[in-house]
Write an enzyme that holds these catalytic residues in place. Structure first.
Site, PDB file in Angstrom:
ATOM      1  N   TYR A  69      32.876  92.439 -11.401  1.00 33.87           N
ATOM      2  CA  TYR A  69      32.528  93.551 -12.326  1.00 33.87           C
ATOM      3  C   TYR A  69      31.662  93.862 -11.733  1.00 33.87           C
ATOM      4  O   TYR A  69      30.517  93.925 -11.124  1.00 33.87           O
ATOM      5  CB  TYR A  69      32.727  92.364 -13.203  1.00 33.87           C
ATOM      6  CG  TYR A  69      33.616  92.777 -14.486  1.00 33.87           C
ATOM      7  CD1 TYR A  69      34.126  94.123 -14.797  1.00 33.87           C
ATOM      8  CD2 TYR A  69      34.395  91.876 -14.497  1.00 33.87           C
ATOM      9  CE1 TYR A  69      34.837  94.176 -15.568  1.00 33.87           C
ATOM     10  CE2 TYR A  69      35.491  92.269 -15.857  1.00 33.87           C
ATOM     11  CZ  TYR A  69      35.764  93.571 -16.152  1.00 33.87           C
ATOM     12  OH  TYR A  69      36.199  93.272 -16.873  1.00 33.87           O
ATOM     13  N   GLU A  71      30.671  97.756 -13.692  1.00 32.89           N
ATOM     14  CA  GLU A  71      30.905  98.493 -14.422  1.00 32.89           C
ATOM     15  C   GLU A  71      29.927  99.737 -13.878  1.00 32.89           C
ATOM     16  O   GLU A  71      28.509  98.823 -14.209  1.00 32.89           O
ATOM     17  CB  GLU A  71      31.157  98.174 -15.847  1.00 32.89           C
ATOM     18  CG  GLU A  71      32.029  97.958 -16.703  1.00 32.89           C
ATOM     19  CD  GLU A  71      32.338  97.313 -18.066  1.00 32.89           C
ATOM     20  OE1 GLU A  71      31.965  97.765 -18.735  1.00 32.89           O
ATOM     21  OE2 GLU A  71      33.351  96.851 -17.727  1.00 32.89           O
ATOM     22  N   ASP A 246      45.727 119.054 -10.660  1.00 34.76           N
ATOM     23  CA  ASP A 246      45.997 117.900 -10.690  1.00 34.76           C
ATOM     24  C   ASP A 246      47.211 117.623  -8.952  1.00 34.76           C
ATOM     25  O   ASP A 246      48.102 118.374  -8.898  1.00 34.76           O
ATOM     26  CB  ASP A 246      47.117 117.012 -11.157  1.00 34.76           C
ATOM     27  CG  ASP A 246      47.431 115.904 -11.416  1.00 34.76           C
ATOM     28  OD1 ASP A 246      47.340 115.416 -10.122  1.00 34.76           O
ATOM     29  OD2 ASP A 246      47.572 115.310 -12.021  1.00 34.76           O
ATOM     30  N   THR A 275      46.040 111.651  -6.849  1.00 39.26           N
ATOM     31  CA  THR A 275      45.991 109.635  -6.348  1.00 39.26           C
ATOM     32  C   THR A 275      45.966 109.861  -4.848  1.00 39.26           C
ATOM     33  O   THR A 275      45.829 110.907  -4.700  1.00 39.26           O
ATOM     34  CB  THR A 275      47.796 109.485  -6.886  1.00 39.26           C
ATOM     35  OG1 THR A 275      47.783 110.299  -6.128  1.00 39.26           O
ATOM     36  CG2 THR A 275      47.695 109.711  -8.461  1.00 39.26           C
ATOM     37  N   LYS A 278      49.994 108.772  -2.095  1.00 35.34           N
ATOM     38  CA  LYS A 278      50.671 109.664  -2.328  1.00 35.34           C
ATOM     39  C   LYS A 278      51.686 110.151  -0.586  1.00 35.34           C
ATOM     40  O   LYS A 278      50.404 109.522   0.006  1.00 35.34           O
ATOM     41  CB  LYS A 278      51.196 110.859  -2.980  1.00 35.34           C
ATOM     42  CG  LYS A 278      51.424 110.106  -4.330  1.00 35.34           C
ATOM     43  CD  LYS A 278      51.496 111.115  -5.911  1.00 35.34           C
ATOM     44  CE  LYS A 278      51.550 111.127  -6.810  1.00 35.34           C
ATOM     45  NZ  LYS A 278      51.999 110.407  -7.667  1.00 35.34           N
ATOM     46  N   ARG A 284      47.100 102.323  -4.073  1.00 33.27           N
ATOM     47  CA  ARG A 284      47.618 102.924  -5.260  1.00 33.27           C
ATOM     48  C   ARG A 284      45.880 103.262  -6.410  1.00 33.27           C
ATOM     49  O   ARG A 284      45.028 102.491  -5.742  1.00 33.27           O
ATOM     50  CB  ARG A 284      48.178 102.372  -5.815  1.00 33.27           C
ATOM     51  CG  ARG A 284      49.570 101.431  -5.941  1.00 33.27           C
ATOM     52  CD  ARG A 284      50.362 101.324  -6.573  1.00 33.27           C
ATOM     53  NE  ARG A 284      50.950 102.045  -7.330  1.00 33.27           N
ATOM     54  CZ  ARG A 284      51.951 103.101  -6.973  1.00 33.27           C
ATOM     55  NH1 ARG A 284      53.115 103.045  -6.082  1.00 33.27           N
ATOM     56  NH2 ARG A 284      52.438 104.207  -7.105  1.00 33.27           N
TER      57      ARG A 284
HETATM   58  N1  PLP Z   1      49.470 113.677 -11.341  1.00 36.15           N
HETATM   59  C1  PLP Z   1      50.185 113.827 -11.185  1.00 36.15           C
HETATM   60  C2  PLP Z   1      50.884 115.209 -10.039  1.00 36.15           C
HETATM   61  C3  PLP Z   1      51.595 112.766 -10.465  1.00 36.15           C
HETATM   62  O1  PLP Z   1      52.561 113.082  -9.652  1.00 36.15           O
HETATM   63  C4  PLP Z   1      51.405 111.419 -11.115  1.00 36.15           C
HETATM   64  C5  PLP Z   1      52.448 110.541 -10.728  1.00 36.15           C
HETATM   65  O2  PLP Z   1      53.177 110.743  -9.807  1.00 36.15           O
HETATM   66  C6  PLP Z   1      50.542 111.584 -11.721  1.00 36.15           C
HETATM   67  C7  PLP Z   1      49.362 112.520 -11.470  1.00 36.15           C
HETATM   68  C8  PLP Z   1      50.495 109.728 -11.975  1.00 36.15           C
HETATM   69  O3  PLP Z   1      49.581 108.962 -11.361  1.00 36.15           O
HETATM   70  P1  PLP Z   1      49.727 107.534 -11.365  1.00 36.15           P
HETATM   71  O4  PLP Z   1      51.214 107.114 -11.999  1.00 36.15           O
HETATM   72  O5  PLP Z   1      48.756 106.580 -10.252  1.00 36.15           O
HETATM   73  O6  PLP Z   1      48.935 107.200 -12.770  1.00 36.15           O
END
Ligand code: PLP
Length: 482
Positions: A69, A71, A246, A275, A278, A284
């Site tokens: 842990y 935090e 994002d 993320t 991908k 992950r």
């Molecule tokens: N943001 C975008 C643009 C995504 O395509 C995704 C996942 O498909 C996410 C956030 C969420 O990612 P996670 O599945 O790791 O929560």
């Protein structure tokens, strides 16, 4: 990077041992793990959000860091004995900052959704809570009375976000009604041009001027084009919004320097989320990059919206980010984009309809309505032929978000296996073969159904045989014999 094949061979005996030990405790899990590798090896994985992380990245996830842990933040933990986690988190953050040229990196988010929640709360804290506290002349939140809290809660509840609509390619977390982002904020979405299906920055600017969001979100899950982040920042500045990008889908193309200048979000956005699993090809997880202005609020992601960090995943992020800083990764990222172009051209040459007419990133969105199919029928028929894709809405989709009219395809995973432009051209041919030989079943009223279909005789076998040849030529984790 060291020779991956030699590394895989070295790790093979470790994986064999691990699986035989797991077998003694729960044989069904050992069996499922072997079966998953076999499935991944033998199918054409075209899911745009998936990839194959390197074995060193995968192996780093399975350690005793999982047991700890931690935090808090580096050097400031709510648990004792976190000195090694501190090393892991600091190394991962250092790689992230240097790779992306970011002022600050937060590597704790467990996923992309968590990264976006951290970003939302950090922006609210910076833009709403801090000024409100100053106005109330309170030094810390502990000084607030019940009435102050009530006022603050009301102010939080009145904030606005604006992101790309789901059917244009945006993500659920960008203000979609069935996600908490669409419930905790007033939201308005922007779409794409009805003719070109491309983002129209003038229309977007007008909509932002009218709506005046606190947060303008750029980024997508299914838009096959690049975004001009300099223009997005200009619009955000004009309406007083914080620009949140994002880059979950295209982080690998940013890391690999395929997206530079106005197409690189990091110099333009206040906050960038991503993320790591991908196109970035890591474990992950999620990550937040921010300017130093937002850093102190992002740093409070735990405990604000996150629990204890997954230290084993942060360790794997550090390894993946180190890999992404190599020349090999830049070459990989360029091949991902080149392959997407070849895939799109392969479809267009064979008469398919693509959303926006093509791609300049890592994904292609095929509108399958011309074949008389829904996205769901196309996805299922392709799976029968060993081609793994996912159905996706097209802009203004008449079939809605469940059945859809599109199939989304991405090149990151097969590019990791070594597929090149000729292979992707052949993949387009196989997919067109399946789509043009799939017939929707007819309902009792004589109308085509939205879910069921019939795949022509021999098509699945023909496509599987052709894919097997390509997959054999580009083995997954060569040297890993279980
Ligand atoms: N943001 C975008 C643009 C995504 O395509 C995704 C996942 O498909 C996410 C956030 C969420 O990612 P996670 O599945 O790791 O929560």
């Amino acid at each position: 990077m060291t020779n991956p094949e030699a590394t895989n061979a070295e790790l093979a005996s470790a994986y064999r041992t691990i699986l035989s030990v797991v077998e003694r405790t729960e044989p069904r899990i050992a069996e499922a793990t072997r079966a998953e590798l076999a499935d991944q090896r033998s199918s054409l994985k075209l899911i745009a959000s998936e990839n194959y992380a390197s074995l060193p990245v995968l192996a780093t996830m399975g350690t005793w860091f999982s047991d700890k842990y931690a935090e808090g933040t580096v050097g400031h933990r709510f648990y004792a004995g976190c000195q090694n986690v501190d090393t892991v988190e600091a190394v991962a953050a250092e790689h992230a900052r240097e790779l992306f040229g970011a002022e600050y990196a937060y590597v704790q988010p467990h996923s992309g959704i968590d990264a976006n929640l951290v970003a939302y709360w950090a922006i609210l804290a910076q833009r709403i809570e801090s000024p409100a506290l100053q106005q109330l002349q309170a030094k810390t939140v502990n000084d607030l009375t019940e009435d102050d809290w009530e006022q603050l809660r009301r102010t939080f509840g009145e904030q606005k976000v604006m992101g790309m609509s789901l059917d244009a390619g945006g993500h659920l977390t960008h203000g979609f009604r069935h996600n908490i982002s669409g419930k905790m904020f007033h939201q308005r979405s922007y779409g794409t041009d009805p003719e070109t299906q491309l983002l129209d920055y003038d229309v977007l600017r007008e909509a932002a001027r009218e709506f005046k969001p606190l947060i303008l979100i750029a980024g997508y899950s299914a838009y096959p084009r690049r975004i001009n982040f300099a223009t997005m920042r200009e619009i955000a500045d004009e309406v007083g919004a914080t620009l949140l990008v994002d880059m979950a889908h295209f982080a690998g193309l940013v890391a690999g320097k395929v997206f530079t200048g106005d197409e690189d979000p990091v110099p333009h956005a206040h906050v960038v989320t991503t993320t790591t699993h991908k196109s970035l090809r890591g474990p992950r997880g999620g990550m937040v990059l921010a300017t130093s202005q937002y850093a102190p609020s992002v740093d409070r992601g735990c405990p604000m919206v996150l629990g204890g960090p997954l230290s084993h995943m942060m360790a794997a992020k550090a390894v993946a980010l180190a890999e992404a800083r190599t020349a090999e990764f830049q070459d990989y990222a360029q091949r991902v984009a080149d392959n997407a172009k070849a895939l799109a051209e392969g479809f267009l040459r064979r008469g398919a309809t693509l959303v926006t007419g093509g791609t300049d990133n890592h994904l292609v969105l095929v509108d399958v309505s011309g074949y008389g199919l829904t996205g769901r029928q196309a996805e299922s028929a392709l799976l029968d032929a060993g081609v793994v894709t996912n159905r996706n809405s097209v802009p203004r989709d008449p079939n809605g978000a469940w059945y859809t009219s599109g199939v989304r395809l991405g090149t990151p995973a097969l590019t990791s296996r070594g597929f090149g432009p000729d292979d992707f051209d052949a993949v387009a041919g196989l997919i067109v073969d399946v789509l043009s030989n799939t017939t929707p079943t007819v309902t009792a009223t004589g109308a085509p159904g939205k879910a069921k279909y019939t795949l022509g005789d021999g098509v699945a076998d023909r496509v599987k045989a052709a894919s097997a040849e390509m997959l054999d030529a580009h083995p997954l984790y060569p040297g890993l014999e279980l």
